[in-house]
Design an enzyme around this catalytic site. Structure first.
Site, PDB file in Angstrom:
ATOM      1  N   GLU A  24       4.763   2.203  64.933  1.00  0.00           N
ATOM      2  CA  GLU A  24       3.736   2.468  63.863  1.00  0.00           C
ATOM      3  C   GLU A  24       3.265   3.799  64.086  1.00  0.00           C
ATOM      4  O   GLU A  24       2.912   3.959  64.688  1.00  0.00           O
ATOM      5  CB  GLU A  24       3.241   0.891  63.908  1.00  0.00           C
ATOM      6  CG  GLU A  24       1.788   0.842  62.992  1.00  0.00           C
ATOM      7  CD  GLU A  24       1.967   1.009  61.202  1.00  0.00           C
ATOM      8  OE1 GLU A  24       3.163   0.220  60.999  1.00  0.00           O
ATOM      9  OE2 GLU A  24       1.432   1.677  60.958  1.00  0.00           O
TER      10      GLU A  24
ATOM     11  N   HIS B 119       9.585   1.176  60.902  1.00  0.00           N
ATOM     12  CA  HIS B 119       7.319   1.188  60.278  1.00  0.00           C
ATOM     13  C   HIS B 119       7.669  -0.265  60.256  1.00  0.00           C
ATOM     14  O   HIS B 119       7.649  -1.623  59.453  1.00  0.00           O
ATOM     15  CB  HIS B 119       7.813   1.529  58.659  1.00  0.00           C
ATOM     16  CG  HIS B 119       8.466   2.644  58.348  1.00  0.00           C
ATOM     17  ND1 HIS B 119       9.368   3.392  58.457  1.00  0.00           N
ATOM     18  CD2 HIS B 119       7.421   3.680  57.812  1.00  0.00           C
ATOM     19  CE1 HIS B 119       9.387   4.704  58.831  1.00  0.00           C
ATOM     20  NE2 HIS B 119       8.415   5.067  58.150  1.00  0.00           N
TER      21      HIS B 119
ATOM     22  N   ASP C 278      11.332   0.449  56.943  1.00  0.00           N
ATOM     23  CA  ASP C 278      10.428   0.156  55.373  1.00  0.00           C
ATOM     24  C   ASP C 278       9.583   0.673  55.601  1.00  0.00           C
ATOM     25  O   ASP C 278       8.024   0.418  55.636  1.00  0.00           O
ATOM     26  CB  ASP C 278      10.037  -1.411  56.398  1.00  0.00           C
ATOM     27  CG  ASP C 278       9.205  -2.569  55.419  1.00  0.00           C
ATOM     28  OD1 ASP C 278       9.342  -1.960  54.210  1.00  0.00           O
ATOM     29  OD2 ASP C 278       8.426  -3.037  55.909  1.00  0.00           O
TER      30      ASP C 278
ATOM     31  N   HIS D 260      12.224 -10.726  54.460  1.00  0.00           N
ATOM     32  CA  HIS D 260      12.740 -11.175  55.630  1.00  0.00           C
ATOM     33  C   HIS D 260      13.207 -12.384  55.330  1.00  0.00           C
ATOM     34  O   HIS D 260      13.744 -12.852  56.803  1.00  0.00           O
ATOM     35  CB  HIS D 260      10.348 -11.790  55.860  1.00  0.00           C
ATOM     36  CG  HIS D 260       9.958 -10.691  55.896  1.00  0.00           C
ATOM     37  ND1 HIS D 260       8.677 -10.832  55.652  1.00  0.00           N
ATOM     38  CD2 HIS D 260      10.086  -9.532  56.707  1.00  0.00           C
ATOM     39  CE1 HIS D 260       7.695  -9.006  55.963  1.00  0.00           C
ATOM     40  NE2 HIS D 260       8.740  -8.700  56.962  1.00  0.00           N
TER      41      HIS D 260
ATOM     42  N   SER E 148       7.448  -8.817  59.810  1.00  0.00           N
ATOM     43  CA  SER E 148       8.753  -8.060  60.591  1.00  0.00           C
ATOM     44  C   SER E 148       8.902  -8.765  62.241  1.00  0.00           C
ATOM     45  O   SER E 148      10.105  -9.205  62.265  1.00  0.00           O
ATOM     46  CB  SER E 148       9.200  -6.614  59.971  1.00  0.00           C
ATOM     47  OG  SER E 148       8.513  -5.684  60.246  1.00  0.00           O
TER      48      SER E 148
ATOM     49  N   ASP F  45       6.149   8.298  64.815  1.00  0.00           N
ATOM     50  CA  ASP F  45       6.279   8.500  63.220  1.00  0.00           C
ATOM     51  C   ASP F  45       8.216   7.571  63.900  1.00  0.00           C
ATOM     52  O   ASP F  45       8.856   7.821  64.253  1.00  0.00           O
ATOM     53  CB  ASP F  45       6.928  10.035  63.210  1.00  0.00           C
ATOM     54  CG  ASP F  45       7.827   9.866  62.066  1.00  0.00           C
ATOM     55  OD1 ASP F  45       7.146  10.316  60.922  1.00  0.00           O
ATOM     56  OD2 ASP F  45       8.594  10.150  61.472  1.00  0.00           O
ATOM     57  N   GLY F  46       8.584   6.714  63.075  1.00  0.00           N
ATOM     58  CA  GLY F  46       9.621   5.916  62.657  1.00  0.00           C
ATOM     59  C   GLY F  46      11.103   6.582  62.521  1.00  0.00           C
ATOM     60  O   GLY F  46      11.669   6.449  63.304  1.00  0.00           O
TER      61      GLY F  46
HETATM   62  N1  SAM Z   1       7.642  -4.031  58.154  1.00  0.00           N
HETATM   63  C1  SAM Z   1       6.660  -4.538  58.249  1.00  0.00           C
HETATM   64  C2  SAM Z   1       6.687  -6.065  57.472  1.00  0.00           C
HETATM   65  O1  SAM Z   1       7.981  -6.530  57.016  1.00  0.00           O
HETATM   66  O2  SAM Z   1       5.748  -6.938  58.091  1.00  0.00           O
HETATM   67  C3  SAM Z   1       5.539  -3.770  57.425  1.00  0.00           C
HETATM   68  C4  SAM Z   1       5.778  -2.263  57.202  1.00  0.00           C
HETATM   69  S1  SAM Z   1       4.782  -1.424  56.096  1.00  0.00           S
HETATM   70  C5  SAM Z   1       5.762  -2.304  54.598  1.00  0.00           C
HETATM   71  C6  SAM Z   1       4.583   0.149  56.028  1.00  0.00           C
HETATM   72  C7  SAM Z   1       3.949   0.761  57.654  1.00  0.00           C
HETATM   73  O3  SAM Z   1       4.604   1.916  58.146  1.00  0.00           O
HETATM   74  C8  SAM Z   1       2.579   0.319  57.486  1.00  0.00           C
HETATM   75  O4  SAM Z   1       1.820  -0.147  58.376  1.00  0.00           O
HETATM   76  C9  SAM Z   1       2.394   1.360  57.589  1.00  0.00           C
HETATM   77  O5  SAM Z   1       1.164   2.361  58.297  1.00  0.00           O
HETATM   78  C10 SAM Z   1       3.386   2.171  58.749  1.00  0.00           C
HETATM   79  N2  SAM Z   1       3.478   3.948  58.414  1.00  0.00           N
HETATM   80  C11 SAM Z   1       3.473   5.006  57.362  1.00  0.00           C
HETATM   81  N3  SAM Z   1       4.209   6.289  57.594  1.00  0.00           N
HETATM   82  C12 SAM Z   1       4.430   6.044  59.031  1.00  0.00           C
HETATM   83  C13 SAM Z   1       5.704   6.672  59.828  1.00  0.00           C
HETATM   84  N4  SAM Z   1       5.942   7.687  59.715  1.00  0.00           N
HETATM   85  N5  SAM Z   1       6.341   6.580  60.654  1.00  0.00           N
HETATM   86  C14 SAM Z   1       6.424   5.008  61.193  1.00  0.00           C
HETATM   87  N6  SAM Z   1       5.066   3.605  60.161  1.00  0.00           N
HETATM   88  C15 SAM Z   1       4.512   4.278  59.451  1.00  0.00           C
END
Ligand code: SAM
Length: 282
Positions: free
Chosen positions: A120, A41, A166, A18, A102, A145-146
């Site tokens: 997400e 993500h 992320d 961050h 984030s 999906d990200g």
């Molecule tokens: N970026 C956030 C932050 O800094 O506050 C934290 C994100 S956390 C490390 C990863 C997130 O990705 C989780 O909330 C999870 O549910 C989500 N996630 C998992 N697989 C994913 C995918 N294929 N596409 C999008 N989101 C996904």
């Protein structure tokens, strides 16, 4: 999908990510033309410190709380700004009650005509993020999906922007999937800035990922790493890194004194390390 970021919110790895996010978006805010921010993500946006998972893991205590509580001699300006933002978004009566994720950190930097795409996959986290940002016309939340979004949403109509990737690194093939998606995204949007967070754990999967990225032929790859344990300690998260492709001018110089400062405070065992280095230069 078992991963819940609530366990890790505000830990040393979030601090690194961050602080770097703020440094990157400061750069975009210097020019008047609008920019696009894609968070592949995104998470839920805001993490209650009282949540059972957050209290059980307690990781924030060795991260953001350590920085907030100790009287710090002159943090580097970007760290001071990060701490001010955490106080503004997450503290009540000087107590940390929530940690901003984030999306909230990014939106706090963005202007009226900048735009955020926030992806997400987990429905509960997406719903929480939607309710957190309800009414913010700059933000579009996608339950998707990200990695697929890297193809669907890039290149954006804005000429400038940042992509934060992320992932949770739960799947055994996550680094491979990431590399494939990242290379395709850079090819779709060569002018974009890409910041990829990765964990540093026993076994050096991160090192192998960086080697494979260095061999792709993509220029301008900067690495910023912060370890709070020896790299090869068995068990948990020893460190975290960011691979930044196309970093803004002088980001390396800006981050260079920040990481040792963070390491000094977040690696109390004295065993960690930090680095800011080009793995592929201009
Ligand atoms: N970026 C956030 C932050 O800094 O506050 C934290 C994100 S956390 C490390 C990863 C997130 O990705 C989780 O909330 C999870 O549910 C989500 N996630 C998992 N697989 C994913 C995918 N294929 N596409 C999008 N989101 C996904």
């Amino acid at each position: 999908m078992n991963y819940r970021h609530a366990y890790h919110a505000g830990n040393f790895a979030d601090v690194l990510k961050h602080v770097a996010l703020l440094a990157l978006l400061d750069h975009f805010g210097r020019k008047p033309s609008p920019y696009f921010y894609l968070d592949t993500h995104a998470g839920r946006g805001r993490y209650l410190i009282t949540a059972t998972e957050t209290q059980r893991a307690g990781e924030y205590r060795g991260g953001v709380l350590r920085l907030l509580e100790a009287s710090q001699p002159q943090p580097p300006p970007v760290v001071a700004r990060y701490l001010d933002l955490v106080r503004e978004l997450g503290c009540e009566a000087e107590q940390l009650v929530a940690y901003p994720g984030s999306p909230l950190i990014a939106l706090s930097c963005m202007r009226g005509d900048d735009r955020a795409g926030l992806c997400e996959l987990e429905p509960g986290e997406t719903a929480a993020l939607r309710s957190e940002l309800a009414g913010d016309p700059r933000a579009q939340v996608h339950e998707r999906d990200g990695y697929e979004a890297l193809t669907a949403l890039l290149p954006p109509r804005e000429k400038r922007g940042l992509v934060l990737i992320d992932p949770p690194y739960e799947a055994p093939d996550e680094f491979e999937r990431l590399k494939t998606a990242l290379c395709a995204a850079v090819a779709r949007w060569p002018a974009g800035v890409f910041a990829v967070w990765y964990p540093i754990k026993h076994g050096d999967a991160a090192g192998r990922f960086l080697e494979r990225m260095a061999a792709t032929g993509i220029r301008r790859q900067l690495v910023a790493e912060l370890c709070v344990q020896r790299d090869d300690s068995p068990g948990g998260l020893n460190g975290a890194g960011l691979l930044i492709i196309n970093p803004p001018w002088q980001l390396d110089e800006l981050l260079a004194p920040v990481l040792p400062w963070l390491k000094e405070r977040l690696a109390p065992t004295g065993r960690g390390r930090s680095r800011v280095s080009w793995q592929v230069p201009e």
